[in-house]
Design a protein around this motif. Structure first.
Motif, short mmCIF file in Angstrom:
data_model
loop_
_atom_site.label_atom_id
_atom_site.label_comp_id
_atom_site.label_asym_id
_atom_site.label_seq_id
_atom_site.Cartn_x
_atom_site.Cartn_y
_atom_site.Cartn_z
N ILE A 65 0.83 -1.20 0.00
CA ILE A 65 0.00 0.00 0.00
C ILE A 65 0.87 1.26 0.00
O ILE A 65 0.63 2.19 -0.77
CB ILE A 65 -0.96 0.00 1.21
CG1 ILE A 65 -1.98 -1.13 1.08
CG2 ILE A 65 -1.65 1.36 1.35
CD1 ILE A 65 -2.77 -1.40 2.35
N PHE A 66 1.89 1.28 0.86
CA PHE A 66 2.75 2.45 0.95
C PHE A 66 3.44 2.75 -0.38
O PHE A 66 3.54 3.90 -0.81
CB PHE A 66 3.79 2.25 2.06
CG PHE A 66 4.64 3.46 2.30
CD1 PHE A 66 4.15 4.55 3.00
CD2 PHE A 66 5.94 3.50 1.83
CE1 PHE A 66 4.95 5.67 3.21
CE2 PHE A 66 6.75 4.62 2.04
CZ PHE A 66 6.24 5.70 2.74
N LYS A 118 0.04 3.15 -3.24
CA LYS A 118 -0.98 4.15 -2.89
C LYS A 118 -2.27 4.05 -3.73
O LYS A 118 -2.68 5.03 -4.37
CB LYS A 118 -0.39 5.56 -2.98
CG LYS A 118 0.79 5.74 -2.03
CD LYS A 118 1.38 7.11 -2.09
CE LYS A 118 2.61 7.33 -1.26
NZ LYS A 118 3.10 6.35 -0.34
N ASN A 174 -7.37 2.96 -0.66
CA ASN A 174 -6.68 2.67 0.61
C ASN A 174 -6.46 3.97 1.37
O ASN A 174 -6.18 5.01 0.77
CB ASN A 174 -5.33 1.98 0.37
CG ASN A 174 -5.47 0.53 0.00
OD1 ASN A 174 -5.46 0.19 -1.19
ND2 ASN A 174 -5.61 -0.32 0.98
N THR A 175 -6.59 3.91 2.69
CA THR A 175 -6.31 5.08 3.53
C THR A 175 -5.19 4.77 4.52
O THR A 175 -4.30 5.59 4.71
CB THR A 175 -7.57 5.53 4.29
OG1 THR A 175 -8.12 4.42 4.99
CG2 THR A 175 -8.61 6.08 3.33
N VAL A 212 -0.91 4.69 3.61
CA VAL A 212 -0.61 5.46 2.40
C VAL A 212 0.50 6.48 2.68
O VAL A 212 1.36 6.70 1.85
CB VAL A 212 -1.88 6.15 1.87
CG1 VAL A 212 -1.56 7.10 0.73
CG2 VAL A 212 -2.90 5.11 1.43
N ARG A 213 0.48 7.09 3.87
CA ARG A 213 1.45 8.14 4.20
C ARG A 213 2.59 7.71 5.11
O ARG A 213 3.61 8.36 5.18
CB ARG A 213 0.71 9.32 4.84
CG ARG A 213 -0.15 10.06 3.85
CD ARG A 213 -0.80 11.29 4.46
NE ARG A 213 -1.67 11.95 3.52
CZ ARG A 213 -2.91 11.57 3.24
NH1 ARG A 213 -3.42 10.52 3.85
NH2 ARG A 213 -3.65 12.23 2.37
#
Length: 135
Positions: free
Chosen positions: A98-99, A102, A106-107, A110-111
């Protein structure tokens, strides 16, 4: 640092998703265009990456289904890929995917990536995913 290999197994169209193994693993949700003549799915975009200890059951009535469907354009449908994975490494590897990628639905992750350095090597049906990366 951890090194992990993830082998994705096939694509399942929305109406065939009951064929996804009832196993622990990571899954990707895509939009695709299906060609009945060629029996192929042409992936259009990656919209979500998730994980579950039973992916088949998780996808049966997923809370984000309507959100995923909002990405479907004319002639498209949802399709899914699946990679079996041990429950112990599931969250870390899913977070890394996910990272790195992104996806729009997806929440979490992500950051920020709250794990030690992680290297992934992907094989199989991993459309729109980097085949090898470190986060």
């Amino acid at each position: 640092m951890g090194n992990f290999s993830i082998a994705f197994e096939g694509y399942w169209r929305e109406k065939k998703k009951r064929g996804i193994p009832a196993k622990s693993g990571v899954y990707c949700v895509y939009t695709c265009i299906y060609s009945g003549k060629k029996q192929t799915c042409s992936l259009q975009k990656l919209i979500y990456i998730g994980a579950s200890e039973n992916v088949r059951d998780c996808l049966e009535d997923h809370v984000k289904q309507a959100d995923w469907e909002s990405h479907i354009d004319t002639g498209e449908e949802l399709c899914f890929s699946f990679a079996p994975m041990d429950a112990e490494t599931l969250e870390r590897c899913t977070a890394a995917l996910i990272f790195k990628h992104k996806p729009p639905e997806n929440t979490e992750y992500v950051r920020d990536f709250p794990f030690d350095t992680t290297s992934l090597t992907l094989s199989g049906t991993a459309g729109f995913l980097s085949k090898s990366f470190t986060v």
